[in-house]
Design an enzyme around this catalytic site. Structure first.
Site, PDB file in Angstrom:
ATOM      1  N   CYS B  57      -8.617  -4.073  -0.283  1.00 31.60           N
ATOM      2  CA  CYS B  57      -9.978  -3.964  -0.825  1.00 31.60           C
ATOM      3  C   CYS B  57     -10.415  -5.292  -1.458  1.00 31.60           C
ATOM      4  O   CYS B  57     -10.587  -6.269  -0.753  1.00 31.60           O
ATOM      5  CB  CYS B  57     -10.041  -2.789  -1.792  1.00 31.60           C
ATOM      6  SG  CYS B  57     -11.714  -2.213  -2.093  1.00 31.60           S
ATOM      7  N   HIS B 165      -7.516   2.015   1.352  1.00 31.23           N
ATOM      8  CA  HIS B 165      -6.457   1.995   0.334  1.00 31.23           C
ATOM      9  C   HIS B 165      -5.224   2.794   0.760  1.00 31.23           C
ATOM     10  O   HIS B 165      -5.147   3.985   0.461  1.00 31.23           O
ATOM     11  CB  HIS B 165      -6.992   2.597  -0.966  1.00 31.23           C
ATOM     12  CG  HIS B 165      -7.974   1.720  -1.664  1.00 31.23           C
ATOM     13  ND1 HIS B 165      -7.598   0.789  -2.603  1.00 31.23           N
ATOM     14  CD2 HIS B 165      -9.313   1.620  -1.548  1.00 31.23           C
ATOM     15  CE1 HIS B 165      -8.663   0.157  -3.049  1.00 31.23           C
ATOM     16  NE2 HIS B 165      -9.721   0.636  -2.423  1.00 31.23           N
ATOM     17  N   GLU B 167      -2.390   2.657  -0.634  1.00 27.19           N
ATOM     18  CA  GLU B 167      -1.668   3.046  -1.866  1.00 27.19           C
ATOM     19  C   GLU B 167      -2.251   4.314  -2.490  1.00 27.19           C
ATOM     20  O   GLU B 167      -1.653   4.893  -3.374  1.00 27.19           O
ATOM     21  CB  GLU B 167      -1.656   1.876  -2.865  1.00 27.19           C
ATOM     22  CG  GLU B 167      -2.886   1.714  -3.735  1.00 27.19           C
ATOM     23  CD  GLU B 167      -4.114   1.152  -3.006  1.00 27.19           C
ATOM     24  OE1 GLU B 167      -4.072   1.012  -1.775  1.00 27.19           O
ATOM     25  OE2 GLU B 167      -5.118   0.880  -3.702  1.00 27.19           O
TER      26      GLU B 167
END
Lengths: 86, 191
Positions: B57, B165, B167
């Protein structure tokens, strides 16, 4: 004899390159159309920066501004810039 | 954890992760000011030495602003901040970051960005395609990215930048587990 420092003012215009879609400009253009404004072909939105440079020579000051444009103020991948003495 | 004002990366570092979020208010352009922060010259040296870097990002935006990765990320075509899960398709599973995925596998990664529209000129795009450097593509291109691109690799494939994302997709109760194998892949490569 030491040359006297002067303050030069520049304006830098940064615009998205023509091949990059500018959705903000398009939205503004659409608003013109919705409000009955005719004859507007296209709208592009950009940024203006005003820089005051402390320097003893206009050309040196301009070169410094150009270098800041290349290095930080504009991203050459998507933008182009113009420098104006204000 | 290293901060933007630090100037060194520890000697034995295997992987640098530039996380998402916002940096310096994202003034001027997203990631542009962060790209000039003190830590970035150490990160550039780490890249030149062949270190692994993952930019997620805002981290991806910073990597393009430092020219570690080509192209730029600009305002979403619909001018909105988009925060939702997106289907992402694996384009190249033959890298250290993606070895546990399969080509054309569909993943579900959350996205959360306002400036995620990937742009690169035609010449740059052809180079990315030729060199097999597109990592992920969106199935339904939410932000208007050129060629649906969601993530790309550096020339040596040791740097990955992506807007979604992974994660946030490592637990079945929050966001799913699609992202887990990205981290497992890179851990496997460095251990």
């Amino acid at each position: 004899m030491k040359e006297e420092l002067k303050i030069y003012t520049f304006k830098v215009e940064v615009m998205l390159r023509t091949e990059v879609l500018d959705p903000q400009g398009e939205t503004i253009n659409q608003t013109f159309k919705n409000n009955g404004v005719k004859n507007v072909l296209n709208v592009r939105q950009g940024k203006i920066f005003e820089l005051k440079i402390n320097c003893n020579n206009l050309e040196v000051a301009r070169k410094e501004v150009e270098s800041m444009c290349r290095d930080i103020l504009a991203n050459p991948v998507i933008e182009e810039y113009k420098v104006f003495e204000a | 954890m290293l901060w933007h004002k630090e100037v060194n990366i520890p000697e034995n570092t295997d992987l640098v992760i530039l996380p998402g979020g916002f940096s310096y208010g994202d003034y001027l352009r997203c990631g542009a000011i962060a790209a000039k922060s003190p830590i970035m010259s150490a990160i550039n040296d780490f890249y030149l030495k062949g270190g692994f870097i993952l930019g997620i990002c805002n981290g991806f935006q910073i990597l393009t602003e430092t020219n570690i990765l080509p192209g730029a990320l600009i305002t979403n075509q619909n001018q909105k901040f988009i925060c939702k899960k997106e289907e992402i398709i694996v384009q190249n599973s033959n890298t250290d970051f993606t070895s546990l995925y399969k080509n054309n596998q569909t993943l579900s990664y959350p996205i959360a960005h306002h400036d995620g529209r990937y742009f690169i000129d035609q010449k740059g795009l052809s180079k990315l395609i030729e060199e097999d450097r597109i990592a992920f593509k969106y199935k339904n291109n939410p932000n208007g990215s050129i060629d649906n691109i969601a993530g790309i690799f550096s020339e040596n494939k040791r740097v990955l930048g992506l807007m979604p994302h992974p994660e946030r997709a490592i637990d079945k109760d929050i966001g799913g587990t699609s992202g887990k194998n990205l981290f497992k892949s890179i851990l496997q490569s460095i251990s």
